[in-house]
Design an enzyme around this catalytic site. Structure first.
Site, PDB file in Angstrom:
ATOM      1  N   GLU A  58     -11.146  -0.819  -3.833  1.00  0.00           N
ATOM      2  CA  GLU A  58     -10.395  -0.258  -2.713  1.00  0.00           C
ATOM      3  C   GLU A  58      -9.166   0.487  -3.234  1.00  0.00           C
ATOM      4  OE1 GLU A  58      -9.282  -3.704  -0.405  1.00  0.00           O
ATOM      5  OE2 GLU A  58      -7.544  -4.128  -1.664  1.00  0.00           O
TER       6      GLU A  58
ATOM      7  N   ASP B 166       0.826  -1.211   0.000  1.00  0.00           N
ATOM      8  CA  ASP B 166       0.000   0.000   0.000  1.00  0.00           C
ATOM      9  C   ASP B 166       0.861   1.262   0.000  1.00  0.00           C
ATOM     10  OD1 ASP B 166      -2.043  -1.942   0.444  1.00  0.00           O
ATOM     11  OD2 ASP B 166      -1.734  -1.754   2.606  1.00  0.00           O
TER      12      ASP B 166
END
Length: 341
Positions: free
Chosen positions: A201, A16
């Site tokens: 997401e 991420d």
């Protein structure tokens, strides 16, 4: 600078990834493999981030709503202050909210603020949970400022919609408070968005050449993980779902030819020449031993995103030019849950 001049991975074992260029410095953060802290690195070149010292700016609470599974921090600069958006859970254990729904974690979105000039040596203050309008699984908040107005985009579950998360947007009253109700921009609907998990997401917003590009990731976190795209005109209202056009096909996917799998959860930055740089995480193998949640080898990578005639040319992940670990080296702390995909 051409894309082959960015050595990959830019940072090892950091999923991420978020890179912010501020002045002549790059700031890097991402999910720590133990999910128990938020860290920052700083370097004057992307290729120096791996060797840069890692500074812990916040650690999880011993108990309460921010005590487990700290995910996907992002650093942003708004009105001269620094903000980190992140997700945290009180237990880390998934829960079935009602019969027939997918199991999800219990995360919510939170904010840290630093008003000092230096975000590494400065003091970070908790601004608390972002009230997104309802209490369900929420994560992966990102922010952008357009025409002097700040917006938040994040992923959240709606129990009336099949799947784990959809993407929402709202205008902000301040960096930790929404000024408008959440508006859904996209939900999992295409085959490539619904493999293993029904997920939209990891949003990130790029403003360039009179367009707004909102990238996101979908499906499970293995080889099926891929990136999608919404596009809008820069003069459109970002809160109007009709202003956005969703690509029916993924724009960035695994490439077995170069040994890169599951690219996604990206951010955007730029290099010294002003070229857009796509930052993302990926694995270099497909067989994961044990719980994928605790498998640490999602490597942070970066490559130039070319634009031709005003349109991005996504291409495919570039091969690694630096060695990366290929075995699980980080185990969950004692007492943390073991979860299976």
């Amino acid at each position: 600078m051409s894309e082959d001049l960015i050595p990959n991975p830019i940072v090892l074992q950091r999923a991420d990834p978020c890179v912010l260029r501020d002045g002549d410095q790059y700031y890097f953060t991402g999910s720590h493999p133990r999910y128990d802290r938020i860290v920052l690195r700083r370097a004057s070149r992307l290729e120096d981030l791996q060797a840069a010292e890692e500074h812990t700016i916040w650690v999880k609470h011993d108990s309460g709503p921010q005590s487990q599974l700290i995910w996907a921090p992002e650093i942003h600069r708004v009105n001269g202050a620094w903000y980190v958006y992140y997700a945290a859970s009180p237990t880390g254990a998934p829960s079935a909210d009602e019969p027939g729904t997918a199991e999800t974690f219990n995360h919510r979105v939170y904010v840290l603020e630093c008003t000092d000039a230096d975000p590494i040596t400065g003091t970070w203050v908790e601004r608390g949970q972002v009230d997104t309008g309802w209490e369900t699984f929420a994560l992966d908040a990102t922010s952008f400022v357009k025409d002097g107005v700040q917006y938040l985009v994040w992923a959240q579950q709606d129990l009336a919609i099949r799947g784990n998360s959809n993407l929402y947007i709202a205008r902000m009253a301040n960096p930790w408070t929404l000024a408008t109700p959440a508006v859904m921009l996209t939900k999992p609907e295409y085959d490539w968005e619904t493999r293993v998990f029904w997920v939209n997401e990891g949003p990130s917003v790029l403003q360039r050449d009179g367009r707004l590009y909102l990238s996101y990731s979908a499906s499970g976190t293995g080889i099926e993980y891929a990136m999608g795209l919404l596009t809008a005109d820069a003069d459109a209202d970002p809160l109007d779902p009709a202003a956005w056009t969703k690509s029916p096909e993924p724009v960035f996917t695994s490439d077995p030819a170069v040994g890169i799998y599951g690219p996604g959860h990206n951010s955007f930055t730029e290099n010294e020449d002003g070229e857009t740089v796509l930052v993302y995480h990926a694995r270099t193998y497909t067989e994961i031993v044990g719980d994928p949640l605790w498998e640490p080898n999602r490597q942070a990578c970066a490559q130039v995103l070319p634009f031709v005639d005003g349109e991005p040319v996504w291409g495919t992940p570039v091969p690694l030019t630096r060695p990366a670990p290929t075995s699980t080296e980080v185990l969950p702390p004692e007492g943390m849950p073991q979860l299976t995909a």
